[in-house]
Design an enzyme around this catalytic site. Structure first.
Site, PDB file in Angstrom:
ATOM      1  N   ASP A 155      35.520  44.312  68.521  1.00 34.97           N
ATOM      2  CA  ASP A 155      35.540  42.904  68.135  1.00 34.97           C
ATOM      3  C   ASP A 155      34.626  42.588  66.956  1.00 34.97           C
ATOM      4  O   ASP A 155      34.473  41.417  66.581  1.00 34.97           O
ATOM      5  CB  ASP A 155      35.170  42.025  69.336  1.00 34.97           C
ATOM      6  CG  ASP A 155      36.261  42.040  70.393  1.00 34.97           C
ATOM      7  OD1 ASP A 155      37.436  41.889  70.018  1.00 34.97           O
ATOM      8  OD2 ASP A 155      35.950  42.205  71.580  1.00 34.97           O
ATOM      9  N   ASP A 172      44.337  43.249  71.520  1.00 36.68           N
ATOM     10  CA  ASP A 172      43.506  42.357  70.716  1.00 36.68           C
ATOM     11  C   ASP A 172      43.103  42.975  69.378  1.00 36.68           C
ATOM     12  O   ASP A 172      42.844  42.266  68.402  1.00 36.68           O
ATOM     13  CB  ASP A 172      42.221  41.984  71.461  1.00 36.68           C
ATOM     14  CG  ASP A 172      42.422  41.634  72.911  1.00 36.68           C
ATOM     15  OD1 ASP A 172      43.234  42.298  73.584  1.00 36.68           O
ATOM     16  OD2 ASP A 172      41.731  40.715  73.405  1.00 36.68           O
ATOM     17  N   GLY A 189      49.153  52.882  80.640  1.00 37.43           N
ATOM     18  CA  GLY A 189      48.876  51.509  80.280  1.00 37.43           C
ATOM     19  C   GLY A 189      48.456  50.722  81.500  1.00 37.43           C
ATOM     20  O   GLY A 189      48.927  50.988  82.608  1.00 37.43           O
ATOM     21  N   THR A 194      46.029  46.753  82.605  1.00 32.79           N
ATOM     22  CA  THR A 194      45.556  45.470  82.113  1.00 32.79           C
ATOM     23  C   THR A 194      44.116  45.245  82.525  1.00 32.79           C
ATOM     24  O   THR A 194      43.667  45.729  83.564  1.00 32.79           O
ATOM     25  CB  THR A 194      46.431  44.310  82.621  1.00 32.79           C
ATOM     26  OG1 THR A 194      46.116  43.125  81.889  1.00 32.79           O
ATOM     27  CG2 THR A 194      46.211  44.046  84.113  1.00 32.79           C
ATOM     28  N   ARG A 230      48.153  35.911  76.195  1.00 37.33           N
ATOM     29  CA  ARG A 230      47.350  35.994  74.978  1.00 37.33           C
ATOM     30  C   ARG A 230      47.522  37.351  74.303  1.00 37.33           C
ATOM     31  O   ARG A 230      47.517  37.455  73.083  1.00 37.33           O
ATOM     32  CB  ARG A 230      45.881  35.703  75.290  1.00 37.33           C
ATOM     33  CG  ARG A 230      45.055  35.481  74.036  1.00 37.33           C
ATOM     34  CD  ARG A 230      43.771  34.726  74.317  1.00 37.33           C
ATOM     35  NE  ARG A 230      42.719  35.543  74.889  1.00 37.33           N
ATOM     36  CZ  ARG A 230      42.204  35.400  76.104  1.00 37.33           C
ATOM     37  NH1 ARG A 230      42.675  34.474  76.925  1.00 37.33           N
ATOM     38  NH2 ARG A 230      41.232  36.183  76.540  1.00 37.33           N
ATOM     39  N   TRP A 246      48.537  38.036  70.509  1.00 37.99           N
ATOM     40  CA  TRP A 246      47.839  38.932  69.567  1.00 37.99           C
ATOM     41  C   TRP A 246      48.823  39.882  68.900  1.00 37.99           C
ATOM     42  O   TRP A 246      48.703  40.190  67.713  1.00 37.99           O
ATOM     43  CB  TRP A 246      46.782  39.759  70.299  1.00 37.99           C
ATOM     44  CG  TRP A 246      45.570  39.105  70.852  1.00 37.99           C
ATOM     45  CD1 TRP A 246      45.021  39.323  72.090  1.00 37.99           C
ATOM     46  CD2 TRP A 246      44.692  38.151  70.211  1.00 37.99           C
ATOM     47  NE1 TRP A 246      43.894  38.565  72.265  1.00 37.99           N
ATOM     48  CE2 TRP A 246      43.664  37.843  71.126  1.00 37.99           C
ATOM     49  CE3 TRP A 246      44.700  37.530  68.967  1.00 37.99           C
ATOM     50  CZ2 TRP A 246      42.633  36.943  70.829  1.00 37.99           C
ATOM     51  CZ3 TRP A 246      43.684  36.636  68.668  1.00 37.99           C
ATOM     52  CH2 TRP A 246      42.670  36.344  69.577  1.00 37.99           C
TER      53      TRP A 246
END
Length: 392
Positions: A110, A171, A229, A231, A243, A247
């Site tokens: 980030d 993200d 994969g 979450t 969201r 993204w």
């Protein structure tokens, strides 16, 4: 392309008048008034990631979200020309420099959100060389998170932690533009290659065949093989976190400006159809796209605002002859009108009510959140003028 392209819901083919310029100016004026309400409290500190009972606590350098406040300040400066916003944004550079110097919460991808919206835009808008240097330092830290074998940028945490190694999340599509910018500034093509390879892996593994997305995917950093994969934010490993889908819409559309890869806006289109086809009657999504009105789930206005920015970016990439352009414009109109009419916050902190930060961890539920506020503001700026996104 193996990813499905759903037929777009006929709701978006119904003629819409579009967003009137006066409506946009009135909406922007309301946003500026809300920013002015917040401004006296956040000149040396930042609003927290999400509000508590409608009011943002003040924090310092503790999260991934502080850049969204400086991004809002720069947007306010661009819209109004009032230097009070610029002065606060530039004053907060001290905090972003200290964060790098003292390595405060910089073990994250980030860094893109933090430094694109505080430093890259300050350099582009004003020629602030200090901001440029800070952004380049952040880009170097972000590049260090790239694993060449797996071809991904590790999302969070210590690079030597086996539990976190090889983890990419959707993200990051909005974080890699920091590396593209830094490569253009310096000529360091290793940064560009890392960003390009990460986006390719995100397209390959984070996007499912039905055009929904995983929030997270793990790669083996020793062999480069895909693992699984799951979450961290969505309802379940097999559902589609709203969201995260937003993204993906925005990030893959935006990446075309950096890579020239025409498959990426096409991928954005397919994610957009999946997202739009699952919106409720007021066109503002639930926090996971698995939900229907019968579930009485919370909305996530931040995901709706991000999706609008992604759709607007997608429209920039599509040819004028694309037959679906009107439908995407209608979708933007419907989402923005409903956000403004039904979800714009009362005269207190925050722009958008009813966001969800992290449902599973009981964080920021049914509250304004800082990224939702930023992207709602960005959407209004995008739609009201010719504007260069801060992530370009």
């Amino acid at each position: 392309m193996k990813v499905a392209l759903e037929t777009l819901d006929t709701r978006y083919s119904l003629p819409q008048p579009g967003l009137d310029p006066r409506w946009l100016q009135d909406a922007l004026a309301q946003v500026i008034r809300q920013v002015d309400v917040m401004l006296p409290r956040f000149t040396t500190t930042f609003p927290a990631a999400s509000a508590t009972e409608g009011r943002y606590p003040a924090v310092e350098k503790v999260d991934w979200t502080e850049g969204f406040w400086t991004g809002m300040l720069w947007l306010a400066w661009e819209v109004t020309g009032d230097n009070k916003y610029r002065a606060v944004a530039e004053g907060l550079l001290d905090s972003f420099e200290e964060r790098l110097d003292r390595r405060i919460k910089v073990d994250t991808h980030d860094l893109g959100f933090l430094y694109s919206l505080s430093c890259v835009n300050a350099w582009k808008l004003t020629g602030n060389t200090r901001a440029r240097n800070l952004a380049l330092r952040a880009a170097e830290l972000l590049y260090q998170r790239f694993n060449a074998t797996a071809g991904v940028i590790q999302a969070w945490g210590d690079l030597s932690d086996p539990a976190r190694q090889g983890r990419m999340i959707i993200d990051c599509n909005l974080n890699v533009p920091l590396l593209f910018w830094a490569a253009d500034e310096t000529g360091n093509q290793a940064w560009r290659e890392a960003a390009t390879r990460h986006l390719a892996q995100a397209a390959r593994y984070l996007v499912r065949d039905d055009a929904s997305t995983f929030h997270t995917f793990y790669m083996d950093i020793h062999s480069g093989k895909p693992l699984r994969g799951d979450t961290h934010q969505g309802f379940s490993d097999s559902s589609c976190w709203a969201r995260g889908q937003a993204w993906g819409i925005y990030g893959f559309a935006l990446s075309f400006t950096h890579t020239g890869d025409t498959t990426q806006p096409e991928l954005s289109r397919r994610l957009a159809h999946y997202f739009l086809n699952r919106l409720p009657e007021d066109f503002v999504c639930y926090w996971d796209l698995i939900f229907t009105p019968d579930d009485k789930a919370w909305r996530d206005t931040s995901a709706a605002a991000i999706a609008v920015c992604g759709l607007a970016e997608l429209l920039k990439q599509l040819p004028l002859t694309d037959p679906l352009r009107p439908a995407y414009g209608n979708a933007i109109t419907l989402i923005m009108q409903n956000l403004h009419q039904h979800y714009f916050a009362d005269p207190q902190d925050g722009l958008l009510r009813e966001g969800v930060y992290n449902f599973g961890r009981n964080m920021g539920i049914n509250e304004p959140n800082l990224w939702g506020d930023y992207f709602y503001f960005e959407a209004l700026v995008r739609l009201s003028r010719v504007w260069t996104p801060y992530f370009c």
